[in-house]
Design an enzyme around this catalytic site. Structure first.
Site, PDB file in Angstrom:
ATOM      1  N   HIS A   5     -10.410  14.607  -7.015  1.00  0.00           N
ATOM      2  CA  HIS A   5     -10.968  13.257  -6.981  1.00  0.00           C
ATOM      3  C   HIS A   5     -11.288  12.872  -8.414  1.00  0.00           C
ATOM      4  O   HIS A   5     -11.649  13.756  -9.216  1.00  0.00           O
ATOM      5  CB  HIS A   5     -12.288  13.203  -6.215  1.00  0.00           C
ATOM      6  CG  HIS A   5     -12.202  13.603  -4.779  1.00  0.00           C
ATOM      7  ND1 HIS A   5     -12.295  14.895  -4.359  1.00  0.00           N
ATOM      8  CD2 HIS A   5     -12.058  12.849  -3.663  1.00  0.00           C
ATOM      9  CE1 HIS A   5     -12.205  14.935  -3.042  1.00  0.00           C
ATOM     10  NE2 HIS A   5     -12.055  13.717  -2.585  1.00  0.00           N
TER      11      HIS A   5
ATOM     12  N   ASP B 142     -14.351  14.614  -9.496  1.00  0.00           N
ATOM     13  CA  ASP B 142     -14.332  16.078  -9.619  1.00  0.00           C
ATOM     14  C   ASP B 142     -14.041  16.439 -11.070  1.00  0.00           C
ATOM     15  O   ASP B 142     -14.485  17.472 -11.580  1.00  0.00           O
ATOM     16  CB  ASP B 142     -13.216  16.722  -8.780  1.00  0.00           C
ATOM     17  CG  ASP B 142     -13.361  16.472  -7.300  1.00  0.00           C
ATOM     18  OD1 ASP B 142     -14.477  16.176  -6.856  1.00  0.00           O
ATOM     19  OD2 ASP B 142     -12.326  16.576  -6.592  1.00  0.00           O
TER      20      ASP B 142
ATOM     21  N   MET C 167      -1.249  15.902  -6.591  1.00  0.00           N
ATOM     22  CA  MET C 167      -1.942  14.847  -5.833  1.00  0.00           C
ATOM     23  C   MET C 167      -3.277  14.533  -6.495  1.00  0.00           C
ATOM     24  O   MET C 167      -3.905  15.412  -7.090  1.00  0.00           O
ATOM     25  CB  MET C 167      -2.148  15.344  -4.392  1.00  0.00           C
ATOM     26  CG  MET C 167      -2.939  14.431  -3.480  1.00  0.00           C
ATOM     27  SD  MET C 167      -4.725  14.675  -3.503  1.00  0.00           S
ATOM     28  CE  MET C 167      -4.966  15.743  -2.078  1.00  0.00           C
TER      29      MET C 167
ATOM     30  N   GLU D 183      -5.478   9.632   5.107  1.00  0.00           N
ATOM     31  CA  GLU D 183      -6.043  10.775   5.830  1.00  0.00           C
ATOM     32  C   GLU D 183      -7.086  10.298   6.840  1.00  0.00           C
ATOM     33  O   GLU D 183      -8.093   9.691   6.463  1.00  0.00           O
ATOM     34  CB  GLU D 183      -6.680  11.738   4.828  1.00  0.00           C
ATOM     35  CG  GLU D 183      -7.349  12.928   5.481  1.00  0.00           C
ATOM     36  CD  GLU D 183      -7.886  13.921   4.452  1.00  0.00           C
ATOM     37  OE1 GLU D 183      -7.565  13.799   3.263  1.00  0.00           O
ATOM     38  OE2 GLU D 183      -8.648  14.824   4.863  1.00  0.00           O
TER      39      GLU D 183
ATOM     40  N   LYS E 177      -9.954  10.813   9.940  1.00  0.00           N
ATOM     41  CA  LYS E 177     -11.004  11.717  10.414  1.00  0.00           C
ATOM     42  C   LYS E 177     -11.822  10.936  11.439  1.00  0.00           C
ATOM     43  O   LYS E 177     -12.097   9.754  11.219  1.00  0.00           O
ATOM     44  CB  LYS E 177     -11.876  12.165   9.233  1.00  0.00           C
ATOM     45  CG  LYS E 177     -12.860  13.273   9.582  1.00  0.00           C
ATOM     46  CD  LYS E 177     -13.634  13.724   8.342  1.00  0.00           C
ATOM     47  CE  LYS E 177     -14.583  14.853   8.681  1.00  0.00           C
ATOM     48  NZ  LYS E 177     -15.404  15.262   7.533  1.00  0.00           N
TER      49      LYS E 177
ATOM     50  N   GLU F 147      -5.112  16.341   8.412  1.00  0.00           N
ATOM     51  CA  GLU F 147      -5.887  17.567   8.175  1.00  0.00           C
ATOM     52  C   GLU F 147      -6.169  18.257   9.505  1.00  0.00           C
ATOM     53  O   GLU F 147      -6.666  17.633  10.445  1.00  0.00           O
ATOM     54  CB  GLU F 147      -7.202  17.241   7.467  1.00  0.00           C
ATOM     55  CG  GLU F 147      -8.094  18.474   7.355  1.00  0.00           C
ATOM     56  CD  GLU F 147      -9.323  18.283   6.488  1.00  0.00           C
ATOM     57  OE1 GLU F 147      -9.211  17.679   5.409  1.00  0.00           O
ATOM     58  OE2 GLU F 147     -10.392  18.773   6.904  1.00  0.00           O
TER      59      GLU F 147
ATOM     60  N   HIS G 187      -9.518  17.743  11.194  1.00  0.00           N
ATOM     61  CA  HIS G 187      -9.880  16.402  11.634  1.00  0.00           C
ATOM     62  C   HIS G 187      -9.330  16.094  13.022  1.00  0.00           C
ATOM     63  O   HIS G 187     -10.027  15.503  13.851  1.00  0.00           O
ATOM     64  CB  HIS G 187      -9.440  15.374  10.602  1.00  0.00           C
ATOM     65  CG  HIS G 187     -10.132  15.563   9.277  1.00  0.00           C
ATOM     66  ND1 HIS G 187      -9.859  14.823   8.167  1.00  0.00           N
ATOM     67  CD2 HIS G 187     -11.107  16.456   8.910  1.00  0.00           C
ATOM     68  CE1 HIS G 187     -10.628  15.223   7.156  1.00  0.00           C
ATOM     69  NE2 HIS G 187     -11.380  16.217   7.585  1.00  0.00           N
TER      70      HIS G 187
ATOM     71  N   ASP H  62      -3.262  18.607   4.744  1.00  0.00           N
ATOM     72  CA  ASP H  62      -4.482  19.357   4.435  1.00  0.00           C
ATOM     73  C   ASP H  62      -4.628  20.480   5.455  1.00  0.00           C
ATOM     74  O   ASP H  62      -4.920  20.248   6.629  1.00  0.00           O
ATOM     75  CB  ASP H  62      -5.712  18.439   4.486  1.00  0.00           C
ATOM     76  CG  ASP H  62      -5.902  17.651   3.195  1.00  0.00           C
ATOM     77  OD1 ASP H  62      -5.067  17.798   2.276  1.00  0.00           O
ATOM     78  OD2 ASP H  62      -6.888  16.902   3.106  1.00  0.00           O
TER      79      ASP H  62
ATOM     80  N   ASP I 124     -17.778  19.389  10.887  1.00  0.00           N
ATOM     81  CA  ASP I 124     -16.637  19.516   9.973  1.00  0.00           C
ATOM     82  C   ASP I 124     -16.722  20.848   9.222  1.00  0.00           C
ATOM     83  O   ASP I 124     -17.504  20.978   8.283  1.00  0.00           O
ATOM     84  CB  ASP I 124     -16.702  18.332   9.007  1.00  0.00           C
ATOM     85  CG  ASP I 124     -15.604  18.334   7.980  1.00  0.00           C
ATOM     86  OD1 ASP I 124     -14.553  18.937   8.237  1.00  0.00           O
ATOM     87  OD2 ASP I 124     -15.801  17.721   6.920  1.00  0.00           O
TER      88      ASP I 124
ATOM     89  N   ASP J 205     -14.079  22.978   7.827  1.00  0.00           N
ATOM     90  CA  ASP J 205     -13.214  23.231   6.659  1.00  0.00           C
ATOM     91  C   ASP J 205     -13.075  24.724   6.340  1.00  0.00           C
ATOM     92  O   ASP J 205     -13.186  25.153   5.189  1.00  0.00           O
ATOM     93  CB  ASP J 205     -13.747  22.476   5.410  1.00  0.00           C
ATOM     94  CG  ASP J 205     -13.576  20.967   5.530  1.00  0.00           C
ATOM     95  OD1 ASP J 205     -12.730  20.512   6.316  1.00  0.00           O
ATOM     96  OD2 ASP J 205     -14.297  20.240   4.820  1.00  0.00           O
TER      97      ASP J 205
ATOM     98  N   ASP K 214      -7.321  22.286   2.090  1.00  0.00           N
ATOM     99  CA  ASP K 214      -8.551  21.503   1.946  1.00  0.00           C
ATOM    100  C   ASP K 214      -9.638  22.225   2.736  1.00  0.00           C
ATOM    101  O   ASP K 214      -9.965  21.856   3.859  1.00  0.00           O
ATOM    102  CB  ASP K 214      -8.350  20.072   2.456  1.00  0.00           C
ATOM    103  CG  ASP K 214      -9.576  19.229   2.159  1.00  0.00           C
ATOM    104  OD1 ASP K 214     -10.462  19.719   1.432  1.00  0.00           O
ATOM    105  OD2 ASP K 214      -9.659  18.091   2.647  1.00  0.00           O
TER     106      ASP K 214
HETATM  107  C1  GLT Z   1     -13.520  15.654   1.462  1.00  0.00           C
HETATM  108  C2  GLT Z   1     -12.933  15.536   2.829  1.00  0.00           C
HETATM  109  C3  GLT Z   1     -11.508  15.852   2.854  1.00  0.00           C
HETATM  110  C4  GLT Z   1     -10.659  14.906   2.064  1.00  0.00           C
HETATM  111  C5  GLT Z   1     -10.929  14.949   0.633  1.00  0.00           C
HETATM  112  C6  GLT Z   1     -10.159  13.857  -0.037  1.00  0.00           C
HETATM  113  S1  GLT Z   1     -12.581  15.004   0.211  1.00  0.00           S
HETATM  114  O1  GLT Z   1     -13.718  16.993   1.143  1.00  0.00           O
HETATM  115  O2  GLT Z   1     -13.651  16.378   3.716  1.00  0.00           O
HETATM  116  O3  GLT Z   1     -10.994  15.977   4.139  1.00  0.00           O
HETATM  117  O4  GLT Z   1      -9.322  15.339   2.197  1.00  0.00           O
HETATM  118  O5  GLT Z   1     -10.932  12.740  -0.326  1.00  0.00           O
HETATM  119 MN    MN Z   2      -8.907  16.625   3.824  1.00  0.00          MN
HETATM  120 MN    MN Z   3     -12.324  18.237   6.532  1.00  0.00          MN
END
Ligand code: GLT
Ligand code: MN
Ligand code: MN
Length: 386
Positions: free
Chosen positions: A53, A56, A87, A180, A182, A216, A219, A244, A254, A256, A286
């Protein structure tokens, strides 16, 4: 054999290996690492690329001189390690200015600021070599529908995407957008909640060819959906521009988690879909390490994501070469060709012939499929006894 190589296109965001383990209930547990340190960490574990980002890399309040120094140091780290930037994306969610969203905020000043911030971030991404630009609208949503008309929100999202596509064309950048989805978190509900929503939305844009998706795993799983089916729809439409990879238990916050750490079987079918169909983009993880990890364990996390992907890729090759599995698939998909005169592209003649054909409906309903046998073979393959 499971060593990551550049051709695997494994990437991580600065925010993934740099995640400090902050959560809604606890403070950071790992010290901040600089972008340069994170590039070196990624090189050490064998990644191909790094994504970021805008903030970041360059803090939101950096002066132009600070920005230039940070970018120069980062470029040097890329040159020293051979890591590339495939990216980039914009942080449109951390700053309080975005508390009611960015492109869908009810405040026209915020919407304009979000466009300005994104144009600057696109310039930064392109300067560092990015060819894909991700849009994750984490704050583009509501807690109550009392305050925002969801149709207005869709129109504002479209206006922003059209504006930014024109900006990219105007600059002559070689850059595509990947949206993306979510379903929720950090907002109570986020607009365009699934990859399917995004695919439909893209077709309403002025330049749909420039825009694809960045699905992702976590998500779609948060929404209780089959991720592989969503990725398949995107691939079939030529819209899988980025992906992702991570993992997530259904029905949870969430998470991750490390790729393949929760739903191994889903991860297998996902890798099979990507590999069998020649997906050529980044395999972006991700995800982040458990809050209990120290930096040695963060490296184990990153290596684990890539290693699991490669092990599953090998399992896919085994699946495709397994005589018993392939014989079952041949049996399942056997086709005598008897229906060919009636089906395929429509014609009045075919329709007339189909109408007059007599089907044995009871016989059709009696045919079973050996999916139990087939699935057990998949399970045994994944368990390593085949
Ligand atoms: C954030 C989010 C991710 C996105 C990123 C891109 S940032 O961590 O949870 O799923 O892909 O903005
Ligand atoms: Mn993501
Ligand atoms: Mn996520």
């Amino acid at each position: 054999m499971y060593e990551p190589k550049p051709e695997h296109k494994f990437t991580f965001g600065l925010w993934t290996v740099g995640n400090q383990g902050r959560d809604p209930f606890g403070e950071p547990v790992r010290p901040a690492k600089s972008p340069v340190e994170l590039v070196h960490l990624l090189a050490e574990v064998g990644a191909w690329g790094v994504n970021f980002h805008d903030n970041d890399l360059v803090p939101i309040d950096a002066t132009p001189a600070q920005r230039d120094k940070i970018v120069a140091d980062f470029k040097q780290a890329l040159a020293d390690t051979g890591i590339i930037v495939p990216m980039a994306t914009t942080n449109l969610f951390t700053d309080p200015a975005f508390r009611d969203g960015a492109f869908t905020s009810n405040d026209s000043n915020v919407r304009a600021y979000a466009l300005q911030k994104t144009m600057n971030a696109i310039d930064l991404g392109v300067e560092l070599g990015a060819k894909i630009y991700v849009f994750w609208g984490g704050r583009e949503g509501t807690e109550t529908d009392a305050g925002k008309d969801p149709i207005t929100a869709i129109k504002r999202s479209r206006e922003a995407m059209n504006y930014l596509c024109e900006y990219v064309l105007d600059q002559g950048y070689d850059l595509k957008f990947a949206l993306e989805a979510k379903p929720n978190e950090p907002r109570g509900d986020i607009y365009n909640a699934t990859t399917g929503n995004m695919l439909a939305f893209i077709e309403t844009l002025d330049h749909p060819d420039m825009v694809g998706v960045n699905p992702e795993v976590a998500h779609e799983h948060m929404a209780g959906l089959n991720f592989t089916h969503h990725v398949a729809q995107a691939m079939e439409a030529g819209k899988l521009f980025h992906i992702d990879l991570n993992d997530q238990a259904f029905g949870r916050y969430d998470q991750d988690f490390r790729f393949g750490s929760v739903n191994l079987k889903s991860a297998f079918f996902l890798v099979k879909l990507l590999e069998d169909n020649g997906y050529d983009g980044s395999r972006h993880f991700d995800a982040h390490a458990y809050r209990t990890s120290d930096f040695e364990d963060v490296k184990a996390f990153a290596r684990g994501c890539m290693r699991t992907y490669l092990i599953l890729k090998e399992k896919v090759a085994k699946f495709n070469a397994d005589a018993e599995i392939q014989a079952l698939l041949a049996e399942i998909n056997a086709d005598s060709g008897a229906m060919t005169p009636f089906t395929g592209p429509y014609s009045a003649e075919k329709a007339a012939a189909l109408r007059s054909h007599a089907f044995d409906r009871a016989a059709l309903g009696q045919r079973g499929q050996p999916y139990e046998r087939l699935d057990q073979l998949v399970v045994e393959l994944l368990l390593g006894v085949r």
